[in-house]
Write a protein that holds these residues in place. Sequence first.
Motif, PDB file in Angstrom:
ATOM      1  N   ARG A  32       0.817  -1.214   0.000  1.00  0.00           N
ATOM      2  CA  ARG A  32       0.000   0.000   0.000  1.00  0.00           C
ATOM      3  C   ARG A  32       0.857   1.274   0.000  1.00  0.00           C
ATOM      4  O   ARG A  32       0.545   2.234  -0.686  1.00  0.00           O
ATOM      5  N   HIS A  33       1.946   1.259   0.764  1.00  0.00           N
ATOM      6  CA  HIS A  33       2.780   2.466   0.816  1.00  0.00           C
ATOM      7  C   HIS A  33       3.457   2.745  -0.525  1.00  0.00           C
ATOM      8  O   HIS A  33       3.732   3.896  -0.853  1.00  0.00           O
ATOM      9  N   ASP A  34       3.720   1.716  -1.342  1.00  0.00           N
ATOM     10  CA  ASP A  34       4.289   1.957  -2.675  1.00  0.00           C
ATOM     11  C   ASP A  34       3.261   2.628  -3.579  1.00  0.00           C
ATOM     12  O   ASP A  34       3.617   3.482  -4.395  1.00  0.00           O
ATOM     13  N   ARG A  35       2.008   2.235  -3.427  1.00  0.00           N
ATOM     14  CA  ARG A  35       0.940   2.859  -4.213  1.00  0.00           C
ATOM     15  C   ARG A  35       0.781   4.331  -3.835  1.00  0.00           C
ATOM     16  O   ARG A  35       0.596   5.181  -4.700  1.00  0.00           O
ATOM     17  N   ALA A  36       0.842   4.611  -2.545  1.00  0.00           N
ATOM     18  CA  ALA A  36       0.630   5.977  -2.064  1.00  0.00           C
ATOM     19  C   ALA A  36       1.818   6.889  -2.377  1.00  0.00           C
ATOM     20  O   ALA A  36       1.642   8.075  -2.643  1.00  0.00           O
ATOM     21  N   ARG A  37       3.010   6.340  -2.354  1.00  0.00           N
ATOM     22  CA  ARG A  37       4.224   7.133  -2.518  1.00  0.00           C
ATOM     23  C   ARG A  37       4.518   7.494  -3.970  1.00  0.00           C
ATOM     24  O   ARG A  37       5.113   8.516  -4.253  1.00  0.00           O
ATOM     25  N   ASN A  38       4.111   6.649  -4.907  1.00  0.00           N
ATOM     26  CA  ASN A  38       4.473   6.846  -6.304  1.00  0.00           C
ATOM     27  C   ASN A  38       3.208   6.976  -7.151  1.00  0.00           C
ATOM     28  O   ASN A  38       2.473   6.008  -7.311  1.00  0.00           O
ATOM     29  N   PRO A  39       2.943   8.140  -7.741  1.00  0.00           N
ATOM     30  CA  PRO A  39       1.748   8.293  -8.566  1.00  0.00           C
ATOM     31  C   PRO A  39       1.762   7.399  -9.807  1.00  0.00           C
ATOM     32  O   PRO A  39       0.705   7.094 -10.359  1.00  0.00           O
ATOM     33  N   ASP A  40       2.953   6.966 -10.221  1.00  0.00           N
ATOM     34  CA  ASP A  40       3.072   6.084 -11.389  1.00  0.00           C
ATOM     35  C   ASP A  40       3.476   4.673 -10.945  1.00  0.00           C
ATOM     36  O   ASP A  40       4.269   3.999 -11.601  1.00  0.00           O
ATOM     37  N   TRP A  41       2.916   4.227  -9.823  1.00  0.00           N
ATOM     38  CA  TRP A  41       3.312   2.944  -9.244  1.00  0.00           C
ATOM     39  C   TRP A  41       3.020   1.776 -10.174  1.00  0.00           C
ATOM     40  O   TRP A  41       3.752   0.789 -10.176  1.00  0.00           O
ATOM     41  N   GLU A  42       1.975   1.864 -10.972  1.00  0.00           N
ATOM     42  CA  GLU A  42       1.654   0.747 -11.862  1.00  0.00           C
ATOM     43  C   GLU A  42       2.773   0.522 -12.883  1.00  0.00           C
ATOM     44  O   GLU A  42       3.187  -0.613 -13.115  1.00  0.00           O
TER      45      GLU A  42
END
Length: 181
Positions: free
Chosen positions: A123-133
């Motif tokens: 979850r923190h990777d999703r929140a930290r990076n707007p281009d996480w996908e």
Amino acid sequence: MRLKPVPDPPPDLDALREYQRAVPLVPGDTDDCCARLRRRRDLPDRQTANDWLAFLRALDLVEETPRGFVRADAEPTPERVREGLREGVLLVPEALAALREASPEAPLTPDDLFAATRDRVPRHDRARNPDWEAAWRDRAARLLGWLALVDLAAPVGGDPDATERSEGPLTDDGYVAGDAL
């Protein structure tokens, strides 16, 4: 604990050995080890060096001691790297399961692996990076490249000589289970 960093796979295990040798024999703190990795392997920045340090630790090629990081007294054999990937790298069990289901007619692509593991991205990777996908799709491609490096995956499709010409065993066409799986 499984670690997230997955650097670009090297062309072979000899190159991996050079990354391991860039870590000191005498324990050093993270900053010292990252600086040494950057210098000896011509890495672009500290974050890339830190990812390599964590990844080498996941493969049991580097140890963390109370005094800092130190090169492990272990060779990066295919067996050791396979075991390190299986036991120490996030989403490898899911990737191996997906490879078992893949076929030459329906190989596992990086996009397929991302889709299969998307809900497991921290979850923190999703929140930290707007281009996480995009970041995790790239990670899926690198992870499949590492699995191919040690015969847990085999590239299929496209130009059969492309893998030999590239820096490592990466392909966009897809993978099936390798001989070691």
